[in-house]
Design a protein around this motif. Sequence first.
Motif, mmCIF file in Angstrom:
data_model
loop_
_atom_site.group_PDB
_atom_site.id
_atom_site.type_symbol
_atom_site.label_atom_id
_atom_site.label_comp_id
_atom_site.label_asym_id
_atom_site.label_seq_id
_atom_site.Cartn_x
_atom_site.Cartn_y
_atom_site.Cartn_z
ATOM 1 N N ASN A 148 0.854 -1.195 0.000
ATOM 2 C CA ASN A 148 0.000 0.000 0.000
ATOM 3 C C ASN A 148 0.890 1.246 0.000
ATOM 4 O OD1 ASN A 148 -2.965 -1.137 0.692
ATOM 5 N ND2 ASN A 148 -1.431 -2.264 1.886
ATOM 6 N N PRO A 149 1.542 1.527 -1.112
ATOM 7 C CA PRO A 149 2.532 2.619 -1.145
ATOM 8 C C PRO A 149 1.958 3.996 -0.859
ATOM 9 C CG PRO A 149 2.038 1.806 -3.364
ATOM 10 C CD PRO A 149 1.418 0.837 -2.407
ATOM 11 N N ALA A 150 0.658 4.179 -0.983
ATOM 12 C CA ALA A 150 0.052 5.481 -0.689
ATOM 13 C C ALA A 150 -0.089 5.730 0.813
ATOM 14 C CB ALA A 150 -1.316 5.585 -1.362
ATOM 15 N N THR A 151 0.001 4.662 1.617
ATOM 16 C CA THR A 151 -0.119 4.802 3.072
ATOM 17 C C THR A 151 1.183 5.352 3.647
ATOM 18 O OG1 THR A 151 -1.650 2.938 3.217
ATOM 19 C CG2 THR A 151 -0.535 3.601 5.237
ATOM 20 N N LYS A 152 1.083 6.403 4.439
ATOM 21 C CA LYS A 152 2.268 7.019 5.033
ATOM 22 C C LYS A 152 2.464 6.511 6.462
ATOM 23 C CE LYS A 152 2.281 11.133 2.154
ATOM 24 N NZ LYS A 152 2.366 12.628 2.108
ATOM 25 N N LEU A 153 3.692 6.712 6.956
ATOM 26 C CA LEU A 153 4.064 6.161 8.256
ATOM 27 C C LEU A 153 4.691 7.231 9.130
ATOM 28 C CD1 LEU A 153 4.616 3.682 10.159
ATOM 29 C CD2 LEU A 153 6.833 3.474 8.998
ATOM 30 N N ALA A 154 4.185 7.347 10.366
ATOM 31 C CA ALA A 154 4.813 8.157 11.408
ATOM 32 C C ALA A 154 5.313 7.206 12.483
ATOM 33 C CB ALA A 154 3.825 9.161 11.985
ATOM 34 N N LEU A 155 6.523 7.448 12.966
ATOM 35 C CA LEU A 155 7.176 6.514 13.885
ATOM 36 C C LEU A 155 7.725 7.269 15.080
ATOM 37 C CD1 LEU A 155 8.321 3.624 14.402
ATOM 38 C CD2 LEU A 155 10.328 4.315 13.071
ATOM 39 N N HIS A 156 7.362 6.819 16.291
ATOM 40 C CA HIS A 156 7.849 7.442 17.527
ATOM 41 C C HIS A 156 8.979 6.583 18.079
ATOM 42 C CE1 HIS A 156 6.655 9.841 21.366
ATOM 43 N NE2 HIS A 156 7.951 9.575 21.351
ATOM 44 N N LEU A 157 10.187 7.171 18.153
ATOM 45 C CA LEU A 157 11.362 6.467 18.651
ATOM 46 C C LEU A 157 11.715 6.999 20.035
ATOM 47 C CD1 LEU A 157 13.541 6.560 15.403
ATOM 48 C CD2 LEU A 157 12.103 4.679 16.219
ATOM 49 N N LYS A 158 11.687 6.137 21.041
ATOM 50 C CA LYS A 158 12.013 6.573 22.397
ATOM 51 C C LYS A 158 13.496 6.416 22.713
ATOM 52 C CE LYS A 158 10.281 2.130 24.127
ATOM 53 N NZ LYS A 158 9.239 1.498 24.972
ATOM 54 N N SER A 159 14.240 5.801 21.807
ATOM 55 C CA SER A 159 15.672 5.605 22.024
ATOM 56 C C SER A 159 16.405 5.741 20.697
ATOM 57 C CB SER A 159 15.939 4.226 22.633
ATOM 58 O OG SER A 159 17.327 3.949 22.659
ATOM 59 N N ALA A 160 17.671 6.165 20.768
ATOM 60 C CA ALA A 160 18.496 6.262 19.569
ATOM 61 C C ALA A 160 19.121 4.916 19.215
ATOM 62 C CB ALA A 160 19.582 7.308 19.770
ATOM 63 N N ASN A 161 19.030 3.960 20.129
ATOM 64 C CA ASN A 161 19.574 2.626 19.868
ATOM 65 C C ASN A 161 18.511 1.775 19.185
ATOM 66 O OD1 ASN A 161 22.040 3.234 21.218
ATOM 67 N ND2 ASN A 161 21.038 2.878 23.189
ATOM 68 N N LEU A 162 18.587 1.714 17.867
ATOM 69 C CA LEU A 162 17.565 1.020 17.088
ATOM 70 C C LEU A 162 18.030 -0.375 16.710
ATOM 71 C CD1 LEU A 162 16.589 3.893 14.594
ATOM 72 C CD2 LEU A 162 15.743 3.482 16.907
ATOM 73 N N GLY A 163 17.172 -1.345 16.939
ATOM 74 C CA GLY A 163 17.437 -2.675 16.411
ATOM 75 C C GLY A 163 17.198 -2.679 14.913
ATOM 76 N N GLN A 164 17.595 -3.753 14.261
ATOM 77 C CA GLN A 164 17.457 -3.825 12.810
ATOM 78 C C GLN A 164 16.010 -3.672 12.372
ATOM 79 O OE1 GLN A 164 19.111 -7.364 11.072
ATOM 80 N NE2 GLN A 164 18.359 -6.885 9.011
ATOM 81 N N SER A 165 15.093 -4.261 13.124
ATOM 82 C CA SER A 165 13.679 -4.221 12.757
ATOM 83 C C SER A 165 13.153 -2.793 12.733
ATOM 84 C CB SER A 165 12.859 -5.060 13.745
ATOM 85 O OG SER A 165 11.496 -5.070 13.401
ATOM 86 N N ILE A 166 13.450 -2.008 13.786
ATOM 87 C CA ILE A 166 12.973 -0.632 13.859
ATOM 88 C C ILE A 166 13.743 0.263 12.893
ATOM 89 C CG2 ILE A 166 12.641 1.353 15.377
ATOM 90 C CD1 ILE A 166 10.747 -0.980 15.865
ATOM 91 N N ALA A 167 15.016 -0.025 12.679
ATOM 92 C CA ALA A 167 15.807 0.763 11.727
ATOM 93 C C ALA A 167 15.201 0.698 10.323
ATOM 94 C CB ALA A 167 17.251 0.269 11.721
ATOM 95 N N GLU A 168 14.702 -0.466 9.960
ATOM 96 C CA GLU A 168 14.061 -0.597 8.648
ATOM 97 C C GLU A 168 12.796 0.253 8.577
ATOM 98 O OE1 GLU A 168 13.388 -4.684 7.773
ATOM 99 O OE2 GLU A 168 15.489 -5.252 7.982
ATOM 100 N N LEU A 169 12.041 0.280 9.664
ATOM 101 C CA LEU A 169 10.849 1.136 9.702
ATOM 102 C C LEU A 169 11.230 2.608 9.609
ATOM 103 C CD1 LEU A 169 8.338 -0.260 12.361
ATOM 104 C CD2 LEU A 169 8.055 -0.151 9.884
ATOM 105 N N ALA A 170 12.303 2.984 10.308
ATOM 106 C CA ALA A 170 12.738 4.380 10.300
ATOM 107 C C ALA A 170 13.107 4.827 8.887
ATOM 108 C CB ALA A 170 13.916 4.567 11.249
ATOM 109 N N ARG A 171 13.733 3.955 8.121
ATOM 110 C CA ARG A 171 14.088 4.314 6.740
ATOM 111 C C ARG A 171 12.843 4.512 5.884
ATOM 112 N NH1 ARG A 171 18.518 0.769 7.853
ATOM 113 N NH2 ARG A 171 17.354 -1.074 7.197
ATOM 114 N N ARG A 172 11.770 3.815 6.209
ATOM 115 C CA ARG A 172 10.527 3.912 5.438
ATOM 116 C C ARG A 172 9.632 5.054 5.916
ATOM 117 N NH1 ARG A 172 6.243 4.837 3.899
ATOM 118 N NH2 ARG A 172 4.741 3.578 2.716
#
Length: 267
Positions: A148-172
């Motif tokens: 669903n490429p038209a759907t946008k994503l907002a992401l709340h990060l409580k820490s700067a230490n991102l695991g691989q899973s969250i890092a992928e979300l952050a890039r998107r």
Amino acid sequence: MRILVVGNVFKDVYLNIDDRTEKFEIDEDGVRWLDIGFNTSEHRFFNRHSSFGGAVISVEVLGNMKHNVSFLTNDVSYGENGLEFVDGLMADLYRYILISNEQAAYFAPSFERETIFAAPAEPVDYIFVDRSANLANSQPLLDYLAANPATKLALHLKSANLGQSIAELARRADLIFAEEKLGFQHQNIVYLGQNKLSYQGITLRFETPRADLMTHLSIYSILAATILGGLLADMPVEKCLKLAKTNVENSSLDACLSLERLEELSA
């Protein structure tokens, strides 16, 4: 604008410790200490209050700002009368907060319940991964966004230490809320500090509510959801930050402000 909030439901239980029966000590920094021996001794509180937090706050704030908002599960919704809960709603996490003279101490779970993303039955315009979310596996959400490429994503990060899973979300992500300086570049990062907001070169300071009236976790959730709600309503950045400041400084444990009240107080 249909918004889906992804996260966990918290329940905060506040206990006001009775200073008349408990033996408090105050250190040189003005911090109050209570010595509790685990010897079947009895301790007393004079007031108990509980409230839902976590993703519930984001649902309430976005609903108050006139957005069509839904939660990951059907347990929580926003209707004509505000927040609505299914009977017997159980929280994903419980926190116990001891209060004494406007100061607080927290008892929080050692382990957080994992947030499992499930594709919504109806298309959504925006997905907001709330601060309360614990997405150990972000792949189902990434798959949904890819389909669903038209759907946008907002992401709340409580820490700067991102695991691989969250890092992928952050890039998107189209928009990121961060509480610490991140180690990567992104064109849309809203920084949330303990007493200031910063986005697109605009910084605004706010007063932190008393610890016995609102948790610091709730403060971050109110700030992020208010700013997101304002941006999705095409408000100027400065107004969004000002509404967030107003919401934090004037909300209570049980209710965030309506859009009308926000605009009135921030005028």
